[in-house]
Write a protein that holds these residues in place. Structure first.
Motif, PDB file in Angstrom:
ATOM      1  N   GLU A 262       0.721  -1.249  -0.126  1.00 32.67           N
ATOM      2  CA  GLU A 262      -0.002  -0.080   0.052  1.00 32.67           C
ATOM      3  C   GLU A 262       0.771   1.350   0.058  1.00 32.67           C
ATOM      4  O   GLU A 262       0.595   2.321   0.371  1.00 32.67           O
ATOM      5  CB  GLU A 262      -0.996   0.023   1.143  1.00 32.67           C
ATOM      6  CG  GLU A 262      -1.870  -1.160   1.142  1.00 32.67           C
ATOM      7  CD  GLU A 262      -3.158  -0.816   0.359  1.00 32.67           C
ATOM      8  OE1 GLU A 262      -3.253   0.151   0.030  1.00 32.67           O
ATOM      9  OE2 GLU A 262      -4.269  -1.769   0.489  1.00 32.67           O
TER      10      GLU A 262
ATOM     11  N   GLY B 101      -2.160   3.492  -0.150  1.00 32.79           N
ATOM     12  CA  GLY B 101      -2.399   3.654   1.168  1.00 32.79           C
ATOM     13  C   GLY B 101      -2.755   4.878   1.494  1.00 32.79           C
ATOM     14  O   GLY B 101      -2.589   6.040   0.900  1.00 32.79           O
TER      15      GLY B 101
ATOM     16  N   PHE C  26      -6.928   1.991   3.367  1.00 37.09           N
ATOM     17  CA  PHE C  26      -6.134   0.866   2.484  1.00 37.09           C
ATOM     18  C   PHE C  26      -6.924   0.720   1.331  1.00 37.09           C
ATOM     19  O   PHE C  26      -8.221   0.524   1.705  1.00 37.09           O
ATOM     20  CB  PHE C  26      -5.724  -0.140   3.576  1.00 37.09           C
ATOM     21  CG  PHE C  26      -4.549   0.289   4.619  1.00 37.09           C
ATOM     22  CD1 PHE C  26      -3.544   0.930   4.486  1.00 37.09           C
ATOM     23  CD2 PHE C  26      -4.807   0.212   5.852  1.00 37.09           C
ATOM     24  CE1 PHE C  26      -2.600   1.155   5.150  1.00 37.09           C
ATOM     25  CE2 PHE C  26      -4.055   0.588   6.863  1.00 37.09           C
ATOM     26  CZ  PHE C  26      -2.785   1.141   6.413  1.00 37.09           C
TER      27      PHE C  26
END
Length: 465
Positions: free
Chosen positions: A241, A245, A253
């Motif tokens: 991620e 993310g 996420f």
């Protein structure tokens, strides 16, 4: 330290005296191909300052940033909350990086991160995305006692040796062998994944929920099904991620778009830094960390000299505060949907525009072979020289004519990737769509300057072979 004692170094004076040498300095002392490339495509701008989603040049002209430093500037450039946190931590004169104490900031940042992934328990802090991936690879191998990692074709997980071993782009790998014994599988191919898992030597499967190269999303249900296969074969799911993310895709996420997915290890970096201090983090389950750090004599078996430094931790805490206070996850989701839908509507108008895809504020704009004869011959000319030149032909006028910074999504790809700061809103969407429409109008109407530039790119591509 007194004012007199700091007179020997004056950063403002140094920049004023030698800032104009920036391109020459890079050409002489750093990667000499960078200034060459920037001069070639007309990206050799001189930006004087930046704030939020904008740069300004010496003439006071603004430039809209739709690249965010490859995703680093999630909360925008020079966010006042992050700036204040860094001033505060420097003014505090903390006893940082003693290496033999337990300062509070890493624990507080870990606690905040883990609140967004409640199925995970512990965090390792490094200094970059590739370090976060390296950590996950090492932890997965040690925890399972197995050597091999699976990854996806066309993946990008970093450029250090371990991360490069799970990089799906051959151009990055060439000349750096031998790498680690890892294996690529097509994104979404569960049969191939299970075939590799049956060999019994797989430690884990590392995957970007949305691939940075080309902006390809894992098919619906793939991550959940992959997780079940991995658990069946006692291997780990590693979610990269680093770019997706910290809110980029409209969830904190990106794996959270698919219900029931709970990776064993999660890698984050980029936007967590606030754009100031490099930081990477690997989140994982308690049993994995306890296997790696199984005794006191293994306390430093995996560590980083600058990991958990106070400035990086303060920046990370400030970023998470801004994300919550300004509701940037929801903003990325809503603004991304607005931008994506308006761009997708243009596929009906422009035959060179084939698809618009992505999640949140991670959007791919893909171009493809047109139907009309005139455009088809021009397209063929570019493709014969080098795939990806048309996308570059769009990126260049977006900057030169409309003062919007974007990037081609990968080598030999006819895809532009948009990863702007999460703070953009409707005015920035309007500006980008208007500029993109103007560039596409020029391309479809046979605009001389644009296709002349295309021919220049063709000559350079052929000469560079």
């Amino acid at each position: 330290m007194t004012a007199d004692e700091t007179k020997s170094f004056d950063l403002a004076r140094l920049l004023a005296e030698r800032g104009g040498e920036r391109y020459d300095l890079h050409a002489r002392h750093l990667n000499h191909q960078l200034p060459r490339m920037l001069h070639t495509i007309g990206f050799d701008k001189v930006y004087e300052r930046a704030e939020g989603a904008y740069f300004w040049d010496a003439d006071g002209q603004d430039y809209l940033d739709m690249l965010a430093g490859f995703g680093v500037m999630g909360v925008g450039r020079h966010h006042p909350v992050v700036r204040k946190a860094l001033h505060d931590v420097l003014d505090a004169s903390l006893a940082d990086l003693t290496r033999f104490d337990c300062p509070p900031l890493p624990g507080l940042l870990a606690e905040k991160l883990l609140a967004h992934a409640p199925h995970l328990d512990r965090v390792f802090f490094g200094n970059s995305g590739t370090e976060a991936v390296e950590t996950a690879l090492k932890f997965a191998r040690y925890a399972t006692g197995r050597p091999r990692i699976l990854y996806c074709e066309h993946a990008f997980h970093g450029l250090t040796a371990g991360s490069l071993s799970v990089n799906g782009e051959q151009g990055f790998r060439e000349g750096f062998a031998p790498l680690l014994p890892d294996t690529a599988v097509p994104l979404g191919d569960l049969d191939r994944l299970e075939e590799e898992l049956r060999r019994g030597d797989v430690a884990g499967f590392v995957v970007e929920p949305v691939q940075g190269k080309g902006v390809h999303e894992a098919p619906p249900g793939f991550l959940r099904a992959a997780q079940e296969l991995l658990r069946k074969h006692k291997a780990l799911l590693i979610a990269d991620e680093v770019q997706t993310g910290i809110g980029r895709t409209g969830e904190f996420f990106a794996y959270q778009h698919e219900r029931g997915v709970e990776p064993d290890l999660v890698c984050v970096a980029k936007a967590l830094s606030g754009g100031y201090v490099p930081v990477g983090a690997t989140l994982g389950k308690d049993w994995i960390f306890k296997k790696v750090y199984s005794a006191m004599d293994r306390v430093l078996v995996h560590s980083a000299s600058f990991g958990s430094n106070a400035q990086a931790m303060a920046a990370g805490l400030a970023v998470l505060s801004v994300m919550e206070d300004e509701q940037l996850v929801a903003r990325a989701r809503d603004t991304g949907e607005l931008l994506r839908s308006r761009l997708a509507a243009l596929t009906e108008k422009y035959e060179l525009l084939h698809a618009v895809r992505g999640r949140g504020l991670m959007i791919g704009i893909e171009f493809g072979r047109p139907k009309s004869l005139g455009l088809r011959s021009r397209w063929a000319m570019l493709q014969a020289a080098r795939k990806g030149l048309f996308a570059q032909m769009v990126v260049v006028p977006l900057l030169q004519k409309h003062r919007i910074l974007t990037q081609v999504s990968g080598d030999h790809l006819e895809v532009i990737k948009l990863i702007p700061p999460l703070v953009i809103g409707e005015p920035e969407v309007d500006r980008f769509v208007a500029a993109f429409t103007a560039v596409m109008d020029e391309a479809h109407n046979g605009g001389g300057l644009m296709w002349d530039f295309g021919r220049t790119l063709v000559k350079q591509a052929v000469a560079g072979r």
